[in-house]
Design an enzyme around this catalytic site. Structure first.
Site, mmCIF file in Angstrom:
data_model
loop_
_atom_site.group_PDB
_atom_site.id
_atom_site.type_symbol
_atom_site.label_atom_id
_atom_site.label_comp_id
_atom_site.label_asym_id
_atom_site.label_seq_id
_atom_site.Cartn_x
_atom_site.Cartn_y
_atom_site.Cartn_z
ATOM 1 N N LYS A 165 9.539 65.560 -81.274
ATOM 2 C CA LYS A 165 10.290 66.680 -81.848
ATOM 3 C C LYS A 165 9.346 67.817 -82.204
ATOM 4 O O LYS A 165 8.224 67.585 -82.672
ATOM 5 C CB LYS A 165 11.056 66.196 -83.085
ATOM 6 N N SER A 181 19.335 63.635 -89.494
ATOM 7 C CA SER A 181 18.917 64.339 -88.272
ATOM 8 C C SER A 181 18.403 63.450 -87.149
ATOM 9 O O SER A 181 18.165 63.938 -86.045
ATOM 10 C CB SER A 181 17.853 65.387 -88.616
ATOM 11 N N SER A 191 19.367 67.503 -86.641
ATOM 12 C CA SER A 191 18.593 68.561 -86.004
ATOM 13 C C SER A 191 17.757 68.065 -84.821
ATOM 14 O O SER A 191 17.223 68.859 -84.056
ATOM 15 C CB SER A 191 17.675 69.200 -87.046
#
Length: 488
Positions: free
Chosen positions: A77, A176, A152
């Site tokens: 990420k 997330s 996210s």
């Protein structure tokens, strides 16, 4: 030939037997990324040159037969620091930021000869639940490209679900990892707070953030957690507890296990078909020998309000460092120091980030601190106490990961409250610092449904045990979207 259907153990056997090389596996992974990227948009940066260079070095010294992850590609990420590879947090503010150090989680992966293949798309500074607030692009759900992937960590979830990579890292502040895992039909774990070092993670909510793994199966998820979990003197919130092998209970039966099903997790706002899916899963656990009983978590209904006060307050403090002076974006129309600050932050941050900064600044202001931030901390304690009471009598908590399946692109991004409520079921886990996993448990309207298992602190082994037992008698994890090569 693609290798994306092979498990990590199968890939390892091929590498050890020299039927494929790390370079060949990396090249095939890059091909899988490129062939699917236009459809889903999982990546911000694909580090092709660096990955191939690392793979060549691993081939030169030889695959370590005792190291399961040797030569295995990993997507990371884009709020997790990677030395020499852009780390943008999906923000204009950091659009050209190249760190000079690796996050501890990344360093741990490198130490096991894993290959960082690229950085995945996300909501800007991890603030969002749909990966639509990214400065760069909107990622699309692997199962239906008109739906959101969740957020996210949307890019990390779709990268695994679409067959671009086998493993990825995300971060979870209020759901997330688990929410996009649910929306994309993969396994995502939010570890106990402090289990994985936050050093090198671009901070959002420091008392809530935790890095965790995505994988197609429970065992592979645990195998990746084995790599990234560690105590770390560089992180003051790192926990001293270290479990030697998170896969150790996988394969054991769950006879006698006591599982709680909170009535609040199946109440108002939960899609009836998701409720049915969870109740069917509860019966499956009972068939496996576990006891499932209804309990109450009475203060969980305050979780969203508490979370957005605490997380926004912590974010407003953490994001003060982005001022246009030391690194990152600087507005070029500023004529003095005040304008550098104001113009840089106005132009560099997106609307959702600015909204949360304002909310957090308000909550921390002298006239409102007691009414908002202090009160939120008190209710957080009540939420923690609710969990403690349940875990005094039960091993795990069972429930849906999300109230609905993936919603349409551009449907909630102009309605912040509706977007925030999508995290209703995941937020309490972060507030209490507990471990939680989302595993595939069915489909509604052709879209995956996630089942959430929550444990007391440091109970990841037990969570994996129960999750793997459910996975072994179902085939939801084996069903794949068309983009992966499936029939859905």
């Amino acid at each position: 030939m693609s290798f994306n259907h092979k498990t990590i153990e199968e890939l390892h056997d091929l590498l050890v037997a020299k039927e494929i090389s790390a370079t060949e596996l990396t090249q095939k992974t890059l091909e899988d990324i490129k062939s699917r990227e236009e459809a889903v948009g999982s990546f911000i940066t694909v580090s092709e040159e660096a990955a191939l260079k690392q793979a060549a070095a691993i081939d030169a010294k030889g695959i370590d037969a005792d190291n399961l992850m040797s030569g295995i590609p990993l997507a990371v990420k884009d709020n997790i620091s990677t030395k020499g590879i852009l780390t943008t947090a999906a923000s204009k503010m950091l659009h050209n930021y190249e760190p000079i150090f690796d996050a501890t989680s990344v360093a741990n992966a490198y130490a096991k000869d894993m290959i960082v293949i690229g950085k995945t798309n996300m909501d800007e500074f991890a603030m969002g639940g749909s990966t639509e607030t990214s400065y760069f692009k909107k990622t699309k759900n692997a199962w239906d490209h008109t739906k959101v992937p969740g957020g996210s960590s949307g890019g990390s979830a779709t990268a695994v679900a679409s067959g671009q990579v086998r493993l990825s890292l995300g971060s979870d502040t209020g759901g997330s990892i688990r929410q996009p895992a649910a929306f994309n039909g993969v396994v995502g774990l939010k570890p106990t707070y402090g289990t994985v070092s936050r050093y090198g993670l671009i901070a959002f909510g420091s008392s809530l953030d935790q890095i965790g793994p995505f994988a197609p199966t429970v065992k592979e998820n645990a195998q990746l957690l084995n790599v990234i979990a560690s105590s770390d003197v560089k992180d003051a919130t790192s926990a001293p507890v270290r479990i030697a092998d998170y896969t150790s209970k996988i394969g054991r039966d769950i006879k006698g296990m006591k599982i709680a099903l909170p009535k609040e997790y199946l109440g108002e706002g939960i899609d009836p078909e998701i409720k049915e899916t969870v109740l069917a899963a509860a019966k499956q656990f009972e068939a496996l020998g576990a006891t499932v009983e209804e309990v109450s978590l009475p203060h969980s209904k305050y979780g969203v309000a508490v979370y957005y006060i605490i997380a926004s307050s912590e974010a407003s403090s953490n994001l003060q460092r982005f001022d246009g002076i030391r690194y990152g974006f600087r507005a070029d129309d500023a004529k003095n120091l005040d304008e550098i600050y104001v113009n840089t932050r106005s132009q560099g941050f997106g609307d959702e980030v600015k909204r949360r900064i304002m909310l957090g600044t308000f909550s921390l202001s002298s006239g409102y601190y007691d009414a908002y931030f202090k009160k939120a901390g008190q209710v957080r304690t009540l939420i923690i106490q609710d969990f403690d009471k349940v875990f005094a009598d039960y091993d795990l908590i069972l429930g849906p990961t999300t109230p609905t399946v993936a919603f349409g692109l551009d449907t909630l991004n102009h309605d912040p409250v509706a977007m925030y409520l999508a995290d209703l079921l995941t937020i309490p886990v972060n507030l209490a610092g507990l471990p939680g996993i989302s595993i595939p448990a069915g489909f509604v309207d052709g879209l995956p449904v996630g089942l959430q298992l929550i444990g007391p602190k440091y109970a990841e082994e037990t969570i994996y045990q129960a999750a793997a037992a459910f996975e072994a008698v179902t085939d939801y994890h084996k069903q794949q979207p068309i983009i992966f090569g499936g029939d859905k």
